[in-house]
Design a protein around this motif. Structure first.
Motif, PDB file in Angstrom:
ATOM      1  N   ASN A   1      -3.002   3.843  -1.755  1.00 35.53           N
ATOM      2  CA  ASN A   1      -3.609   2.513  -1.776  1.00 35.53           C
ATOM      3  C   ASN A   1      -4.213   2.251  -3.155  1.00 35.53           C
ATOM      4  O   ASN A   1      -5.152   2.937  -3.571  1.00 35.53           O
TER       5      ASN A   1
ATOM      6  N   ALA B   1     -14.188   6.260  -4.681  1.00 35.69           N
ATOM      7  CA  ALA B   1     -13.487   5.599  -3.584  1.00 35.69           C
ATOM      8  C   ALA B   1     -13.299   6.565  -2.421  1.00 35.69           C
ATOM      9  O   ALA B   1     -13.452   6.184  -1.254  1.00 35.69           O
TER      10      ALA B   1
ATOM     11  N   ALA C   1      -6.205   0.156  -4.143  1.00 39.01           N
ATOM     12  CA  ALA C   1      -7.609  -0.251  -4.110  1.00 39.01           C
ATOM     13  C   ALA C   1      -8.530   0.910  -4.456  1.00 39.01           C
ATOM     14  O   ALA C   1      -9.644   0.690  -4.958  1.00 39.01           O
ATOM     15  N   ARG C   2      -8.098   2.126  -4.200  1.00 36.80           N
ATOM     16  CA  ARG C   2      -8.924   3.288  -4.568  1.00 36.80           C
ATOM     17  C   ARG C   2      -9.205   3.294  -6.066  1.00 36.80           C
ATOM     18  O   ARG C   2     -10.348   3.478  -6.509  1.00 36.80           O
TER      19      ARG C   2
ATOM     20  N   ILE D   1       0.819  -1.210   0.000  1.00 35.55           N
ATOM     21  CA  ILE D   1       0.000   0.000   0.000  1.00 35.55           C
ATOM     22  C   ILE D   1       0.852   1.259   0.000  1.00 35.55           C
ATOM     23  O   ILE D   1       0.654   2.170  -0.788  1.00 35.55           O
TER      24      ILE D   1
ATOM     25  N   GLU E   1      -7.012 -14.589  -0.420  1.00 35.71           N
ATOM     26  CA  GLU E   1      -7.971 -13.895  -1.295  1.00 35.71           C
ATOM     27  C   GLU E   1      -8.774 -14.857  -2.173  1.00 35.71           C
ATOM     28  O   GLU E   1      -9.995 -14.725  -2.275  1.00 35.71           O
TER      29      GLU E   1
ATOM     30  N   THR F   1      -8.967   0.794  -8.135  1.00 36.98           N
ATOM     31  CA  THR F   1      -9.740  -0.398  -8.498  1.00 36.98           C
ATOM     32  C   THR F   1     -11.232  -0.151  -8.321  1.00 36.98           C
ATOM     33  O   THR F   1     -12.050  -0.547  -9.167  1.00 36.98           O
ATOM     34  N   ILE F   2     -11.601   0.492  -7.217  1.00 37.11           N
ATOM     35  CA  ILE F   2     -13.018   0.753  -6.947  1.00 37.11           C
ATOM     36  C   ILE F   2     -13.616   1.638  -8.029  1.00 37.11           C
ATOM     37  O   ILE F   2     -14.675   1.338  -8.605  1.00 37.11           O
TER      38      ILE F   2
END
Length: 217
Positions: A126, A111, A128-129, A88, A190, A131-132
């Protein structure tokens, strides 16, 4: 222990261990002769972490070395250490583990709205932000109306999952072993977590729509 014992206990071939020594991923052992050295438990833990980074996370040797160096520098800062292990937070030398082309801060508004609504403290680095936001845009391009608010129930489940993840690390005292466990629990689990969702979906569908057909199957 000799290198042969280190190889046996770690499951890493002798030649690979020697390669890691040459590349600086593994610190040298204590010299006992001109061509011999002894290794200890710290080398074993380091090898396991290297395997987790290269085998589980799929990092290159060069990237793994950057991550390991950053971990060693921040081993007393557990939050920083775990962030590096999770991929991250960028390392201080400017070589982040996040994918190249990472979106700049503020580029993922949905996100950001989700994070704010959950009251989370989350790094701008991160991945993931991104990705969202990309996932939500893809859904809408397929005429599926879905926005960040629809993700809130999932976010609440993810929060509980993350609490459970960190609880399982509390019993580990060595920082580098904790980092290794963090990598393994995150990246190896996962697929299993996705599989659990599929199982639960089938079960819920059976409960709602299966009726007598399931009972007689």
């Amino acid at each position: 222990m000799r290198i042969s014992e280190l190889s046996r206990r770690s499951g890493v071939p002798n030649a690979t261990i020697k390669y890691y020594l040459r590349e600086g991923l593994l610190p040298p052992g204590r010299a006992t002769a001109a061509t011999q050295a002894e290794y200890d438990e710290s080398h074993l833990r380091r090898l396991r972490l290297i395997r987790a980074l290269t085998g589980v996370r799929g990092l290159s040797v060069a990237s793994a070395k950057h991550v390991l160096d950053a971990m060693a520098e921040h081993r007393t800062d557990l939050h920083r250490l775990l962030g590096i292990a999770f991929g991250i937070r960028p390392s201080d030398d400017g070589t982040p583990d996040a994918a190249e082309g990472e979106a700049p801060a503020g580029a993922n508004p949905e996100a950001a709205a989700l994070v704010d609504a959950m009251g989370w403290t989350v790094s701008e680095h991160n991945p993931a932000r991104q990705t969202i936001d990309e996932t939500l845009r893809t859904l809408r391009s397929l005429d599926i109306e879905y926005d960040w608010e629809a993700l809130l129930p999932y976010a609440e489940l993810a929060e509980r999952t993350a609490r459970h993840d960190l609880d399982r690390l509390e019993t580990v005292t060595d920082p580098m072993e904790k980092a290794e466990r963090a990598v393994l629990l995150t990246f190896l689990l996962e697929p299993a977590l996705m599989a659990l969702r599929r199982l639960a979906q089938e079960n819920e569908s059976t409960a709602r729509h299966g009726g007598d057909e399931h009972n007689s199957a």
